[in-house]
Structure formats: structure tokens, C-alpha cells
Design a protein around this motif. Sequence first.
Motif, mmCIF file in Angstrom:
data_model
loop_
_atom_site.group_PDB
_atom_site.id
_atom_site.type_symbol
_atom_site.label_atom_id
_atom_site.label_comp_id
_atom_site.label_asym_id
_atom_site.label_seq_id
_atom_site.Cartn_x
_atom_site.Cartn_y
_atom_site.Cartn_z
ATOM 1 N N SER A 221 -23.741 -1.772 -31.330
ATOM 2 C CA SER A 221 -24.345 -0.337 -31.002
ATOM 3 C C SER A 221 -23.512 0.301 -29.764
ATOM 4 C CB SER A 221 -25.786 -0.308 -30.847
ATOM 5 O OG SER A 221 -26.041 -0.828 -29.649
ATOM 6 N N ALA A 222 -23.590 1.449 -29.557
ATOM 7 C CA ALA A 222 -23.106 1.902 -28.293
ATOM 8 C C ALA A 222 -23.537 1.129 -27.096
ATOM 9 C CB ALA A 222 -23.132 3.334 -28.176
ATOM 10 N N GLN A 223 -24.810 0.876 -27.024
ATOM 11 C CA GLN A 223 -25.611 0.283 -25.604
ATOM 12 C C GLN A 223 -25.006 -1.121 -25.542
ATOM 13 O OE1 GLN A 223 -27.174 2.280 -28.286
ATOM 14 N NE2 GLN A 223 -28.956 2.960 -27.371
ATOM 15 N N ALA A 224 -25.038 -1.869 -26.961
ATOM 16 C CA ALA A 224 -24.657 -3.072 -26.603
ATOM 17 C C ALA A 224 -23.335 -3.324 -26.320
ATOM 18 C CB ALA A 224 -24.897 -3.845 -28.047
ATOM 19 N N THR A 225 -22.208 -2.548 -26.654
ATOM 20 C CA THR A 225 -20.968 -2.487 -26.328
ATOM 21 C C THR A 225 -20.413 -1.887 -25.095
ATOM 22 O OG1 THR A 225 -20.201 -0.587 -27.820
ATOM 23 C CG2 THR A 225 -20.238 -3.007 -28.812
ATOM 24 N N ASP A 226 -21.299 -1.461 -24.406
ATOM 25 C CA ASP A 226 -20.953 -0.770 -22.839
ATOM 26 C C ASP A 226 -20.007 -1.724 -22.355
ATOM 27 O OD1 ASP A 226 -21.253 -0.588 -20.004
ATOM 28 O OD2 ASP A 226 -22.328 1.208 -20.626
ATOM 29 N N PRO A 227 -18.800 -1.423 -21.846
ATOM 30 C CA PRO A 227 -17.772 -2.160 -21.435
ATOM 31 C C PRO A 227 -18.495 -3.023 -20.050
ATOM 32 C CG PRO A 227 -16.871 -0.090 -21.730
ATOM 33 C CD PRO A 227 -18.395 0.024 -22.029
ATOM 34 N N THR A 228 -19.107 -2.147 -19.378
ATOM 35 C CA THR A 228 -19.668 -2.907 -18.115
ATOM 36 C C THR A 228 -20.605 -4.145 -18.613
ATOM 37 O OG1 THR A 228 -19.403 -0.904 -16.879
ATOM 38 C CG2 THR A 228 -20.886 -2.743 -15.831
ATOM 39 N N LEU A 229 -21.511 -3.921 -19.244
ATOM 40 C CA LEU A 229 -22.413 -4.851 -19.994
ATOM 41 C C LEU A 229 -21.509 -6.060 -20.442
ATOM 42 C CD1 LEU A 229 -25.468 -5.757 -20.925
ATOM 43 C CD2 LEU A 229 -25.046 -4.345 -22.788
ATOM 44 N N MET A 230 -20.366 -5.684 -21.267
ATOM 45 C CA MET A 230 -19.787 -6.982 -22.022
ATOM 46 C C MET A 230 -18.947 -7.645 -21.099
ATOM 47 S SD MET A 230 -18.967 -5.290 -25.651
ATOM 48 C CE MET A 230 -18.963 -6.999 -26.247
ATOM 49 N N GLY A 231 -18.564 -7.110 -19.764
ATOM 50 C CA GLY A 231 -17.840 -7.767 -18.898
ATOM 51 C C GLY A 231 -16.333 -7.616 -18.877
ATOM 52 N N TRP A 232 -15.850 -6.906 -19.677
ATOM 53 C CA TRP A 232 -14.400 -6.685 -19.760
ATOM 54 C C TRP A 232 -13.828 -6.388 -18.439
ATOM 55 C CZ3 TRP A 232 -13.586 -8.703 -24.080
ATOM 56 C CH2 TRP A 232 -14.091 -8.149 -25.221
ATOM 57 N N MET A 233 -12.695 -7.406 -18.099
ATOM 58 C CA MET A 233 -11.751 -7.515 -16.932
ATOM 59 C C MET A 233 -12.738 -7.249 -15.385
ATOM 60 S SD MET A 233 -8.797 -7.393 -18.294
ATOM 61 C CE MET A 233 -7.882 -6.940 -16.981
ATOM 62 N N GLN A 234 -13.852 -7.972 -15.548
ATOM 63 C CA GLN A 234 -14.719 -8.292 -14.460
ATOM 64 C C GLN A 234 -14.290 -9.570 -13.613
ATOM 65 O OE1 GLN A 234 -18.598 -7.254 -14.792
ATOM 66 N NE2 GLN A 234 -18.158 -5.237 -16.334
ATOM 67 N N LYS B 205 -13.318 -3.754 -27.553
ATOM 68 C CA LYS B 205 -12.299 -3.684 -26.227
ATOM 69 C C LYS B 205 -11.850 -2.474 -25.948
ATOM 70 C CE LYS B 205 -10.627 -8.636 -26.110
ATOM 71 N NZ LYS B 205 -9.523 -9.444 -26.301
ATOM 72 N N LEU B 206 -11.535 -1.687 -27.324
ATOM 73 C CA LEU B 206 -11.370 -0.199 -27.304
ATOM 74 C C LEU B 206 -12.112 0.474 -25.989
ATOM 75 C CD1 LEU B 206 -10.198 2.485 -28.452
ATOM 76 C CD2 LEU B 206 -12.177 2.200 -30.216
ATOM 77 N N ARG B 207 -13.348 0.300 -25.824
ATOM 78 C CA ARG B 207 -14.416 0.973 -25.324
ATOM 79 C C ARG B 207 -14.172 0.857 -23.545
ATOM 80 N NH1 ARG B 207 -20.197 1.585 -25.700
ATOM 81 N NH2 ARG B 207 -19.435 3.715 -25.404
ATOM 82 N N TRP B 208 -13.253 -0.254 -23.346
ATOM 83 C CA TRP B 208 -12.935 -0.202 -21.949
ATOM 84 C C TRP B 208 -11.490 0.346 -21.819
ATOM 85 C CZ3 TRP B 208 -8.685 -2.303 -19.373
ATOM 86 C CH2 TRP B 208 -8.754 -2.680 -18.050
ATOM 87 N N SER B 209 -10.724 0.090 -22.936
ATOM 88 C CA SER B 209 -9.223 0.462 -22.826
ATOM 89 C C SER B 209 -8.900 2.132 -22.695
ATOM 90 C CB SER B 209 -8.566 -0.038 -23.925
ATOM 91 O OG SER B 209 -8.524 -1.448 -24.116
ATOM 92 N N VAL B 210 -9.758 2.988 -23.163
ATOM 93 C CA VAL B 210 -9.608 4.473 -23.343
ATOM 94 C C VAL B 210 -9.709 4.842 -21.998
ATOM 95 C CG1 VAL B 210 -10.363 4.758 -25.802
ATOM 96 C CG2 VAL B 210 -12.223 4.680 -23.859
#
Length: 431
Positions: free
Chosen positions: A17-30, A52-57
Motif C-alpha cells: 500500500s502507499a503507507q507501507a511503501t513510504d520510502p522513508t519507512l522502507m529505508g531506501w538509501m538511508q 524503489k520507484l517511490r524514492w527515485s521519482v
Amino acid sequence: MALGAPTGANAQPQPFSAQATDPTLMGWMQGFPPPADMLVTQPDSNYFSFPKLRWSVCHLREFLPTEEISRGIGAPVPLNYPSPAQFADLRHEIDAVTFMPQNSDEEMTWEESLYANYTDGILIQHKGKVVYERYFGCLEEDGKHAIMSMTKSFTGLLAEILVVEGALDDTARVADIIPEIGDSAFASATVRQVMDMTTGVKYSEDYSDPDADIWLYSAAASPLPKPEGYEGPDGYWEYLQQVEPEGKHGEEFHYKTINSDMLGWIISRVSGKSVTELTAERLWRRMGVEQDAYQTVDGKGVPFAGGGITAGLRDLGRLGQLMLNGGELNDERLFPADVVENIRAGGDRSKFGTGFPTFGPGSYTSQWWVFHNDHGAYAARGVHGQTIYVDPTAEMVLVRLASYPRAQNGFIDPTSLPAYQAVAEFLMKRE
């Protein structure tokens, strides 16, 4: 996996879902460095896979070279906001607006639609005043977001300005302006046919088909070194020179990105400026924007006129307001009113066909989508949910930036378009 299942703001987040794939929550590039499984990388292009798209945009400049669309050095012109108390009240009222999605018998709230469509940023202006503004996912108020094919509407707007001002003849053949186009199918098309995407050119843009022409085009445009043994075209314009015919020019609308890059080449040849330079000169430096924008380029420095711009949410709202105002902004006329009138009138509806059932019986002209609905709405649109939606009747401009898991807007329109209409009607009744 039920990607994009509607969920309310307070509902339990579902997988993907949008909430579960929030890039900050997922930890991309942190982290310094990020864990190996949290890297979003180039050149293997996994940066555009979901989630990953959700961080890359919000980070395309870290993957691809770009040219700046300069705002200049002047101070930005502030947007007009209501008082903090009024703004908070409006947010709660708009969040509670309900509508019926297409092909559904269950109502949805405005706020639920934002999560259902993986919204990263949303801005609504009514009568020139910001009445709603929220940020999600990778986007913050000082951030920038890829606008995908909304870039086409920038390109089309520049072309329409040149046409109205007499600098570009839209009845001219492409070959008369760009002799280097050679034997390409574009050679015999008119500028207007390119602007309205009624050219008869062979090009498939099905993102789900690994053999579609879009991927061959992407390989040609890649600024990275070509792989060993590569024998295809190098750059956007080389690709355009070898496009084959399919159908006849002028008969039907076919949404094909190569038209936008052909138009970008035409604009550059006629104006003597790249599309990034012309956008800065005619729009960005004069709109009072807050941030520079930027546009991806191919390996030869040619800007991607069909989808390469990244910009700030508020600045896109300023462009929408410029369109709503018929070419005026901040008490200054930037281009003739006929430019917007021509776009609002739309293209030949008989050529639009039935290939966009969720959009409805609309038309396409100068790289803008025209709804021909009761409010006379028209829009810039891009994959994964990008839009600048202009509603002249409601005096409303709505900008939505998003990172929906699937590229096609046909998955998003059933909730988005009724939601836009419902908010427009709410604002009109609230006056």
C-alpha cells in the motif's frame, strides 16, 4: 499482490500500500553507507522498479545527467494562502469530500483517494489562492519530483506560443524545417500533426511489453556508454531519423512519445534555443517560481522533450495558474491569450478514438489532454499519476505528483477523475 488497493489514512497499511511503501519507512538509501539491500542504483535501472520507484521519482538527477531550467536570480513571487486557521479547516473539509469511483458502487473520500493513488504531493488552488497542500512519500515542500509525460505539455505549450506569435508555421512539413530527418516517416508530417500526435509513425509504448519500441528508444537515448556490440541509433534525434511509417498522417490520434521529441527538435531549430533554454526564458524566469527545474538529456546533451522534467509542486501550480489565467501571472502577460484558447478548444474529437476508456470522449492538442466535460477541463498528464488539472469553470488548478506502481493512468483515472470533479464542485458550492 493487490497493488494500489484503496486504504484510508487511518487504515492498517497493507503490503505494498502507499503507507507501507513510504520510502522513508522502507529505508531506501538511508545510512552511510546504506545496507546493500537498501541501495537504489544505476546502471542496472532497478531504480524505476516498484517500490524503489517511490524514492527515485524525487532523485532522478542522481541517476541521469540533466540540464537546468533556470529560475534566474530574482526573488520568487509568494503564492496566496488563506489564514492558517482557514487553511486547516479547508483541508479537513476537502479530505471529507466523497465521490463515486468509476465502475464502483462504494463511495470514497478525497483523502482515501490520495493513498489509493500513491500520492507524493497534492496542491489545489481556487481563484488564485492555495486551498490545499500536502506532501507524502519522498516529497517535501522544498523537494522536486519527476513529472514524466507532463513534460510533453511544456513542449507543446512552447510550440503553441511560437505558432501564435508567428515564429512557427504549423502547416509546414517537418522535412522543410529539419532536412536531416531524411527518409523518416516524420518527414512528410506537418508540424500540427506532430503537435497533436496524429502522425502515422511506427512506435509502440506498452511499458509491460519488454520488446516494445519504448525500450529501444530508451537504449538509444541512454547517456551511459553503449554496450559492446550495440548497433542502434545514438540519441533521440538519431532514433527519429529512422522511424518507419505506420498508417497515414492526420487520420487518428496515437499517443507516441517520439512526437514530443520531434517537436522539441523543431522548436530548437526554429528558436535557436534548446527546450530547456526556451522554457527558462519564456516561462520559468517570468513566473516567479521558487526553484530551478531540470530536464534529463541523452548522451549528446539533447533534452528529453517527451518526459524528462523534474520540478517543485508549487511551481507546477504556478504553471497551471498561468494556463487558467490565459497567459497572465503576477500581473504580467507571458504569452498571448490565444495560446490557451487554442489548447482549451481541444483537437479533433473524431480522431481521439476509444483507446482511453477511463479518460472518456476527449481530445488531444498541442500535447495537452482536453476532457470536453461540463467544466471545460484540460490537463497535462504523466505516467504513474502525474497531472496538472485545470478547471476553468471552477477556477481551480490541481497538481498531483505520485508514484503509482503501474505506469498507465488507466489504473488511476477511475478514482482520480471523479475525485477532481467532486472537489471542483465542492469549491464552487463553498463560495
